[in-house]
Design a protein around this motif. Sequence first.
Motif, mmCIF file in Angstrom:
data_model
loop_
_atom_site.group_PDB
_atom_site.id
_atom_site.type_symbol
_atom_site.label_atom_id
_atom_site.label_comp_id
_atom_site.label_asym_id
_atom_site.label_seq_id
_atom_site.Cartn_x
_atom_site.Cartn_y
_atom_site.Cartn_z
ATOM 1 N N ASN A 1 7.631 4.610 7.969
ATOM 2 C CA ASN A 1 8.783 5.243 8.592
ATOM 3 C C ASN A 1 8.469 6.709 8.862
ATOM 4 O OD1 ASN A 1 11.305 6.516 9.101
ATOM 5 N ND2 ASN A 1 12.369 4.880 8.013
ATOM 6 N N SER A 2 8.639 7.162 10.111
ATOM 7 C CA SER A 2 8.257 8.522 10.486
ATOM 8 C C SER A 2 9.101 9.585 9.792
ATOM 9 C CB SER A 2 8.375 8.695 12.008
ATOM 10 O OG SER A 2 9.709 8.464 12.429
ATOM 11 N N GLU A 3 10.220 9.190 9.162
ATOM 12 C CA GLU A 3 11.083 10.166 8.483
ATOM 13 C C GLU A 3 10.689 10.367 7.021
ATOM 14 O OE1 GLU A 3 15.054 8.826 8.954
ATOM 15 O OE2 GLU A 3 15.093 9.095 11.124
ATOM 16 N N VAL A 4 9.713 9.590 6.560
ATOM 17 C CA VAL A 4 9.302 9.686 5.167
ATOM 18 C C VAL A 4 8.576 11.006 4.930
ATOM 19 C CG1 VAL A 4 7.773 8.726 3.411
ATOM 20 C CG2 VAL A 4 9.148 7.210 4.818
ATOM 21 N N THR A 5 8.956 11.710 3.886
ATOM 22 C CA THR A 5 8.293 12.981 3.558
ATOM 23 C C THR A 5 7.673 12.969 2.169
ATOM 24 O OG1 THR A 5 10.381 13.888 2.744
ATOM 25 C CG2 THR A 5 9.816 14.314 5.055
ATOM 26 N N GLU A 6 7.976 11.958 1.376
ATOM 27 C CA GLU A 6 7.416 11.824 0.039
ATOM 28 C C GLU A 6 6.659 10.505 -0.031
ATOM 29 O OE1 GLU A 6 7.009 13.828 -2.489
ATOM 30 O OE2 GLU A 6 7.828 15.406 -1.247
ATOM 31 N N PRO A 7 6.316 9.985 -1.229
ATOM 32 C CA PRO A 7 5.524 8.743 -1.287
ATOM 33 C C PRO A 7 6.054 7.671 -0.342
ATOM 34 C CG PRO A 7 5.840 9.601 -3.493
ATOM 35 C CD PRO A 7 6.634 10.484 -2.580
ATOM 36 N N LEU B 1 0.850 -1.182 0.000
ATOM 37 C CA LEU B 1 0.000 0.000 0.000
ATOM 38 C C LEU B 1 0.889 1.236 0.000
ATOM 39 C CD1 LEU B 1 -2.492 -1.138 2.817
ATOM 40 C CD2 LEU B 1 -2.530 -1.702 0.375
ATOM 41 N N SER B 2 0.571 2.200 -0.823
ATOM 42 C CA SER B 2 1.406 3.396 -0.915
ATOM 43 C C SER B 2 0.558 4.647 -1.087
ATOM 44 C CB SER B 2 2.403 3.266 -2.074
ATOM 45 O OG SER B 2 1.725 3.056 -3.294
ATOM 46 N N GLY B 3 1.134 5.784 -0.697
ATOM 47 C CA GLY B 3 0.417 7.051 -0.803
ATOM 48 C C GLY B 3 1.349 8.226 -0.589
ATOM 49 N N VAL B 4 0.796 9.417 -0.668
ATOM 50 C CA VAL B 4 1.549 10.658 -0.482
ATOM 51 C C VAL B 4 0.799 11.521 0.523
ATOM 52 C CG1 VAL B 4 2.447 12.740 -1.579
ATOM 53 C CG2 VAL B 4 2.431 10.590 -2.841
ATOM 54 N N ILE B 5 1.544 12.192 1.391
ATOM 55 C CA ILE B 5 0.965 13.149 2.330
ATOM 56 C C ILE B 5 1.491 14.536 1.996
ATOM 57 C CG2 ILE B 5 0.901 13.921 4.727
ATOM 58 C CD1 ILE B 5 1.019 11.079 5.618
ATOM 59 N N PHE B 6 0.568 15.466 1.816
ATOM 60 C CA PHE B 6 0.950 16.873 1.656
ATOM 61 C C PHE B 6 0.693 17.563 2.989
ATOM 62 C CE2 PHE B 6 -0.354 15.408 -2.535
ATOM 63 C CZ PHE B 6 0.733 15.781 -3.307
ATOM 64 N N LYS B 7 1.727 17.838 3.713
ATOM 65 C CA LYS B 7 1.560 18.415 5.046
ATOM 66 C C LYS B 7 1.306 19.913 4.948
ATOM 67 C CE LYS B 7 6.257 19.710 6.502
ATOM 68 N NZ LYS B 7 5.904 21.065 6.933
ATOM 69 N N ASN B 8 0.489 20.397 5.869
ATOM 70 C CA ASN B 8 0.292 21.834 5.993
ATOM 71 C C ASN B 8 1.427 22.432 6.817
ATOM 72 O OD1 ASN B 8 -2.385 22.547 4.728
ATOM 73 N ND2 ASN B 8 -2.943 20.797 5.986
ATOM 74 N N GLY B 9 1.603 23.707 6.674
ATOM 75 C CA GLY B 9 2.738 24.346 7.333
ATOM 76 C C GLY B 9 2.719 24.257 8.834
ATOM 77 N N ASN B 10 1.526 24.067 9.446
ATOM 78 C CA ASN B 10 1.445 24.008 10.897
ATOM 79 C C ASN B 10 1.804 22.643 11.470
ATOM 80 O OD1 ASN B 10 0.591 26.649 10.991
ATOM 81 N ND2 ASN B 10 -1.576 26.124 10.920
ATOM 82 N N ILE B 11 1.963 21.632 10.608
ATOM 83 C CA ILE B 11 2.266 20.279 11.087
ATOM 84 C C ILE B 11 3.769 20.046 11.096
ATOM 85 C CG2 ILE B 11 1.954 17.812 10.655
ATOM 86 C CD1 ILE B 11 -0.676 18.405 9.375
#
Length: 244
Positions: A196-202, A158-168
């Motif tokens: 992995n909590s360090e993931v920032t892209e897919p 399972l895979s996805g992407v998170i676009f974080k808002n600036g406040n997160i």
Amino acid sequence: MNNFTKSKCVLLLSMMFLSCSGEEESKEDSPENAKEVFELQTLQASDIRATTVLVPSSVESSIEKSVQSRGICYNTIGNPNIKDLKVQNSENMLGIYGTLLIDLQQNTKFYAKAYAVSNSGSTYYGNEISFQTSKMTIPPTEFITYDAANITFNSAILSGVIFKNGNIRWDDLKMGFCYSATNRSPNITDSIVYANSEVTEPFRVSAKNLNSKTTYYFRPFASNFSGTEIYYGDIKTFTTTNSN
């Protein structure tokens, strides 16, 4: 009839009456016929957040091990019952138990009652309480949910992407996927796999120990480490293959 015969008949009738009375008393006093008396109390809600709240309740009964199920029912209009939204406790025990309500609508007034179903099938309710969820302190996170890949009879990627808002803050964020074969809107109370909590892209996770030839519902989620704010992405499905 002489006096002796009369006395004998009276004695026999008295013995028969006493025998019948004794049978009736023992039947009424038997545990199977004991009347169940339930006392329920809905305690004040605590740890009220934007989407979650803890509602304690107390259940007491005149008969031990008499609870078939218990929990909290709730709605937004008042006088809730078990036909409304409800959360059933995992333990069917007497006493005080805290029930966590999740996936609530933010900034909304809810009404809640404790309920208990006895072994005889009767439903009892406690007093009604109300609480209002808070507003989210950060805007919802946006997601992209990809189709499942590498599907086998007992696993899938399972895979996805998170676009974080600036406040997160990324260092205060847990993310992953939740999935279920029975819940069409899976959440973190179902099966989950953290990324992995360090993931920032897919990001990708592996869902394992699945049942073969079964359709699963899945979606990505993100929450702060305290679990007070939880966000979900779009729901998709996949079906595992035959094990043969």
